[in-house]
Scaffold this motif. Sequence first.
Motif, PDB file in Angstrom:
ATOM      1  N   GLY A   1      12.295   1.664  -9.653  1.00 41.74           N
ATOM      2  CA  GLY A   1      12.588   0.592  -8.701  1.00 41.74           C
ATOM      3  C   GLY A   1      11.390  -0.193  -8.220  1.00 41.74           C
ATOM      4  N   SER A   2      10.230  -0.010  -8.852  1.00 40.83           N
ATOM      5  CA  SER A   2       9.007  -0.622  -8.311  1.00 40.83           C
ATOM      6  C   SER A   2       9.033  -2.150  -8.300  1.00 40.83           C
ATOM      7  N   VAL A   3       9.677  -2.779  -9.292  1.00 39.69           N
ATOM      8  CA  VAL A   3       9.702  -4.245  -9.338  1.00 39.69           C
ATOM      9  C   VAL A   3      10.635  -4.798  -8.259  1.00 39.69           C
ATOM     10  N   GLY A   4      11.835  -4.247  -8.158  1.00 41.56           N
ATOM     11  CA  GLY A   4      12.764  -4.698  -7.124  1.00 41.56           C
ATOM     12  C   GLY A   4      12.261  -4.415  -5.723  1.00 41.56           C
TER      13      GLY A   4
ATOM     14  N   GLY B   1       0.784  -1.224   0.000  1.00 42.77           N
ATOM     15  CA  GLY B   1       0.000   0.000   0.000  1.00 42.77           C
ATOM     16  C   GLY B   1       0.821   1.281   0.000  1.00 42.77           C
ATOM     17  N   ARG B   2       2.132   1.177   0.223  1.00 41.09           N
ATOM     18  CA  ARG B   2       2.982   2.373   0.214  1.00 41.09           C
ATOM     19  C   ARG B   2       3.091   2.908  -1.208  1.00 41.09           C
ATOM     20  N   ILE B   3       3.044   4.223  -1.333  1.00 40.49           N
ATOM     21  CA  ILE B   3       3.094   4.866  -2.638  1.00 40.49           C
ATOM     22  C   ILE B   3       4.535   5.236  -2.971  1.00 40.49           C
ATOM     23  N   LEU B   4       4.958   4.855  -4.193  1.00 44.08           N
ATOM     24  CA  LEU B   4       6.314   5.145  -4.642  1.00 44.08           C
ATOM     25  C   LEU B   4       6.343   6.450  -5.425  1.00 44.08           C
ATOM     26  N   LYS B   5       7.445   7.162  -5.288  1.00 42.84           N
ATOM     27  CA  LYS B   5       7.623   8.396  -6.047  1.00 42.84           C
ATOM     28  C   LYS B   5       7.977   8.025  -7.484  1.00 42.84           C
TER      29      LYS B   5
ATOM     30  N   ILE C   1      10.265   7.088 -18.504  1.00 42.47           N
ATOM     31  CA  ILE C   1      10.177   5.880 -17.676  1.00 42.47           C
ATOM     32  C   ILE C   1       8.758   5.360 -17.818  1.00 42.47           C
ATOM     33  N   ARG C   2       8.640   4.064 -18.077  1.00 43.28           N
ATOM     34  CA  ARG C   2       7.337   3.449 -18.254  1.00 43.28           C
ATOM     35  C   ARG C   2       7.171   2.397 -17.154  1.00 43.28           C
ATOM     36  N   PRO C   3       6.599   2.798 -16.012  1.00 46.37           N
ATOM     37  CA  PRO C   3       6.465   1.825 -14.922  1.00 46.37           C
ATOM     38  C   PRO C   3       5.556   0.657 -15.323  1.00 46.37           C
TER      39      PRO C   3
ATOM     40  N   LEU D   1      15.205   8.569  -8.117  1.00 45.07           N
ATOM     41  CA  LEU D   1      13.903   8.062  -7.685  1.00 45.07           C
ATOM     42  C   LEU D   1      14.045   6.723  -6.957  1.00 45.07           C
ATOM     43  N   ILE D   2      14.911   5.847  -7.465  1.00 44.07           N
ATOM     44  CA  ILE D   2      15.146   4.561  -6.789  1.00 44.07           C
ATOM     45  C   ILE D   2      15.690   4.814  -5.384  1.00 44.07           C
ATOM     46  N   LYS D   3      16.714   5.671  -5.294  1.00 45.03           N
ATOM     47  CA  LYS D   3      17.309   5.983  -3.983  1.00 45.03           C
ATOM     48  C   LYS D   3      16.267   6.535  -3.025  1.00 45.03           C
ATOM     49  N   HIS D   4      15.427   7.450  -3.526  1.00 47.08           N
ATOM     50  CA  HIS D   4      14.369   8.025  -2.691  1.00 47.08           C
ATOM     51  C   HIS D   4      13.420   6.924  -2.196  1.00 47.08           C
ATOM     52  N   ASN D   5      12.941   6.086  -3.115  1.00 44.08           N
ATOM     53  CA  ASN D   5      11.955   5.054  -2.765  1.00 44.08           C
ATOM     54  C   ASN D   5      12.533   4.009  -1.807  1.00 44.08           C
ATOM     55  N   VAL D   6      13.758   3.577  -2.065  1.00 42.94           N
ATOM     56  CA  VAL D   6      14.413   2.589  -1.202  1.00 42.94           C
ATOM     57  C   VAL D   6      14.611   3.180   0.207  1.00 42.94           C
ATOM     58  N   ASN D   7      15.078   4.420   0.273  1.00 50.69           N
ATOM     59  CA  ASN D   7      15.323   5.088   1.547  1.00 50.69           C
ATOM     60  C   ASN D   7      14.016   5.301   2.317  1.00 50.69           C
TER      61      ASN D   7
END
Length: 189
Positions: free
Chosen positions: A57-60, A12-16, A25-27, A83-89
């Motif tokens: 980074g949504s799949v990983g 349920g967490r929303i990713l940036k 980027i095509r998520p 964006l990956i760094k932000h989402n992971v952090n």
Amino acid sequence: MTLKVIAGDARGRILKTLPQDDLSIRPMLGRMKKSVFDIIQFRIPGCDFLDLFAGVGSVGIEAISRGANKCVFAEMSDISLKLIKHNVNMLGYNDKARIVRCNIITQFDMIADKYDIVFMGPPYVDSGKKALALTYPALKNVVKYDILKDESILIAQKHIKEPVGNVAGLENFRTEKYGDTVVLFYKRT
């Protein structure tokens, strides 16, 4: 478009992600991601996961949320890497994530290791709308650098019109279609 983690401890967490009008980027669509993760769900806990052309980074992140031991995110775009760094952090996954800036076609040695699950979702077109056809050369690198364990699974997302021939060393054992996207599942031969 809102991009959410579907299941696991970050459910349920929303990713940036990028603004809707930025097509660089095509998520992976939510229903397609759910379907792919339903297929591989029992392989995820404790696995070593590689997310090629990682985008935001949504799949990983989905894999880590569902119990992956670690994930290597490989991406070339500086915007994507931020964006990956932000989402992971934001999710507190720094200890399970390794984020690598590399060109998957020419710098694959930077991520050469052994993985249980490899996912690749290369971009379909460049900024000038020219077809890229990155799936086949990326698949060849997977074999060349011998990154799959005996029981590993490789998932490749591609445009329906992108030609992908047979790759020596890989067996395509399942194919799923979602609109103009095809998802190919491979194992070692």
